[in-house]
Motif scaffolding. Structure first.
Motif, PDB file in Angstrom:
ATOM      1  N   THR A  77       8.606  -4.795  -1.388  1.00  0.00           N
ATOM      2  CA  THR A  77       8.785  -5.972  -2.235  1.00  0.00           C
ATOM      3  C   THR A  77       8.468  -7.280  -1.508  1.00  0.00           C
ATOM      4  N   GLY A  78       7.969  -7.189  -0.279  1.00  0.00           N
ATOM      5  CA  GLY A  78       7.541  -8.393   0.426  1.00  0.00           C
ATOM      6  C   GLY A  78       6.361  -9.044  -0.279  1.00  0.00           C
ATOM      7  N   LYS A  79       6.152 -10.322   0.018  1.00  0.00           N
ATOM      8  CA  LYS A  79       5.049 -11.043  -0.608  1.00  0.00           C
ATOM      9  C   LYS A  79       3.775 -10.865   0.199  1.00  0.00           C
ATOM     10  N   PHE A  80       2.707 -10.397  -0.469  1.00  0.00           N
ATOM     11  CA  PHE A  80       1.431 -10.162   0.198  1.00  0.00           C
ATOM     12  C   PHE A  80       0.314 -10.931  -0.489  1.00  0.00           C
ATOM     13  N   GLU A  81      -0.658 -11.335   0.307  1.00  0.00           N
ATOM     14  CA  GLU A  81      -1.888 -11.865  -0.272  1.00  0.00           C
ATOM     15  C   GLU A  81      -2.622 -10.706  -0.939  1.00  0.00           C
ATOM     16  N   LEU A  82      -3.440 -11.015  -1.936  1.00  0.00           N
ATOM     17  CA  LEU A  82      -4.146  -9.963  -2.658  1.00  0.00           C
ATOM     18  C   LEU A  82      -5.193  -9.305  -1.766  1.00  0.00           C
ATOM     19  N   PHE A  83      -5.159  -7.980  -1.720  1.00  0.00           N
ATOM     20  CA  PHE A  83      -6.147  -7.233  -0.953  1.00  0.00           C
ATOM     21  C   PHE A  83      -7.398  -7.027  -1.796  1.00  0.00           C
ATOM     22  N   THR A  84      -8.562  -6.938  -1.122  1.00  0.00           N
ATOM     23  CA  THR A  84      -9.816  -6.654  -1.819  1.00  0.00           C
ATOM     24  C   THR A  84      -9.872  -5.174  -2.149  1.00  0.00           C
ATOM     25  N   SER A  85     -10.103  -4.853  -3.441  1.00  0.00           N
ATOM     26  CA  SER A  85     -10.088  -3.455  -3.853  1.00  0.00           C
ATOM     27  C   SER A  85     -10.792  -3.273  -5.189  1.00  0.00           C
ATOM     28  N   THR A  86     -11.512  -2.170  -5.308  1.00  0.00           N
ATOM     29  CA  THR A  86     -12.094  -1.806  -6.598  1.00  0.00           C
ATOM     30  C   THR A  86     -11.086  -1.026  -7.439  1.00  0.00           C
ATOM     31  N   LYS A  87     -10.001  -0.596  -6.809  1.00  0.00           N
ATOM     32  CA  LYS A  87      -8.921   0.109  -7.507  1.00  0.00           C
ATOM     33  C   LYS A  87      -7.821  -0.898  -7.850  1.00  0.00           C
ATOM     34  N   PRO A  88      -7.153  -0.728  -8.977  1.00  0.00           N
ATOM     35  CA  PRO A  88      -6.017  -1.609  -9.282  1.00  0.00           C
ATOM     36  C   PRO A  88      -4.929  -1.473  -8.217  1.00  0.00           C
TER      37      PRO A  88
ATOM     38  N   VAL B 241       1.802  -5.783   9.517  1.00  0.00           N
ATOM     39  CA  VAL B 241       1.852  -5.047   8.254  1.00  0.00           C
ATOM     40  C   VAL B 241       0.664  -5.415   7.371  1.00  0.00           C
ATOM     41  N   ASP B 242       0.376  -6.701   7.259  1.00  0.00           N
ATOM     42  CA  ASP B 242      -0.776  -7.150   6.454  1.00  0.00           C
ATOM     43  C   ASP B 242      -2.069  -6.496   6.937  1.00  0.00           C
ATOM     44  N   GLN B 243      -2.251  -6.491   8.225  1.00  0.00           N
ATOM     45  CA  GLN B 243      -3.470  -5.943   8.824  1.00  0.00           C
ATOM     46  C   GLN B 243      -3.601  -4.447   8.540  1.00  0.00           C
ATOM     47  N   GLU B 244      -2.517  -3.705   8.753  1.00  0.00           N
ATOM     48  CA  GLU B 244      -2.572  -2.251   8.587  1.00  0.00           C
ATOM     49  C   GLU B 244      -2.652  -1.845   7.115  1.00  0.00           C
ATOM     50  N   LEU B 245      -1.993  -2.581   6.251  1.00  0.00           N
ATOM     51  CA  LEU B 245      -2.111  -2.289   4.822  1.00  0.00           C
ATOM     52  C   LEU B 245      -3.539  -2.498   4.340  1.00  0.00           C
ATOM     53  N   GLY B 246      -4.175  -3.560   4.856  1.00  0.00           N
ATOM     54  CA  GLY B 246      -5.568  -3.806   4.496  1.00  0.00           C
ATOM     55  C   GLY B 246      -6.464  -2.634   4.852  1.00  0.00           C
ATOM     56  N   LYS B 247      -6.192  -2.004   5.989  1.00  0.00           N
ATOM     57  CA  LYS B 247      -6.969  -0.838   6.409  1.00  0.00           C
ATOM     58  C   LYS B 247      -6.752   0.340   5.462  1.00  0.00           C
ATOM     59  N   LEU B 248      -5.498   0.553   5.054  1.00  0.00           N
ATOM     60  CA  LEU B 248      -5.218   1.655   4.138  1.00  0.00           C
ATOM     61  C   LEU B 248      -5.847   1.426   2.771  1.00  0.00           C
TER      62      LEU B 248
END
Length: 221
Positions: A97-108, A73-80
């Motif tokens: 509502t799972g806990k995720f590390e912060l993804f890199t993004s220019t969008k909030p 899930v982490d991997q695929e969300l990062g792609k999206l």
């Protein structure tokens, strides 16, 4: 009109959330994407997680539930998230509502785990709460998540996908006897119908995470 991109860890569209969109953010344009949108049924079967404590649950287009390994899930969300960067959207919501590390993004990016835990902490400071999750095997991971937010909780489980109403009744009746101040439905799959049904069997306040998240999102747009 501003645009919110809703990322689900299952398949889009999340038709079960459309009434919630209309209730809280009818003035916002919604774009939906899912990490399993391009996967065929036989491919999804190979992805189903069997690892206790490392499982997230979501919904497929036909309404059935799917259990996925957190790492996938982490991997695929990062792609999206990466694919959203050049799109004309104003913010991204991770609909889990799972806990995720912060993804890199220019969008909030809006993370329900943080939104929900902070609202709950503000409402029920220094008191114990009850938390309902889809799977009993998520217990350790969920307890760790709430403990990290410095919130004491007691857990029970009942899936919001392929609903069995007798299970919701049993959970509500058990929690009504527990020394807790409120019941948190800790998955974006829980909706108002489930809340209303459980309220027949307990007088304790019931807070679906979905409602808390979209009420907060509405204030941003």
């Amino acid at each position: 009109m501003k645009t919110l991109c809703v990322l689900t860890i299952g398949q889009s569209p999340r038709e079960d959330m459309h009434e919630t969109f209309k209730k809280y953010i009818p003035h916002v344009n919604i774009v939906e994407r899912g990490i399993l949108d391009s996967y065929k049924p036989d491919e999804i079967e190979t992805l189903v997680s069997s690892q206790p404590g490392q499982t997230l649950v979501s919904r497929l287009r036909d309404g059935t539930k799917v259990r996925l390994e957190k790492k996938f899930v982490d991997q695929e969300l990062g792609k999206l998230v990466a694919a959203c960067q050049d799109d004309h959207i104003d913010a991204i919501l991770v609909a889990c509502t799972g806990k995720f590390e912060l993804f890199t993004s220019t969008k909030p990016i809006l993370y329900p785990d943080y939104i929900v835990s902070q609202i709950v902490k503000g409402l029920f400071r220094e008191t114990e709460i009850g938390v309902v999750v889809p799977l009993s095997e998520q217990r350790t991971e969920i307890l760790d998540k709430w403990n990290e937010a410095e919130i004491d909780c007691m857990l029970d489980s009942c899936t919001p996908y392929q609903v069995e109403w007798t299970e919701f009744q049993k959970v509500a009746e058990r929690m009504d006897e527990w020394p807790i101040q409120a019941i948190i439905l800790d998955c974006m799959g829980y909706d108002d119908k489930m809340k209303q049904y459980m309220s027949r069997y307990t007088e304790k306040p019931i807070l679906p995470s979905r409602n808390l998240v979209f009420a907060a999102v509405a204030e941003m747009f």
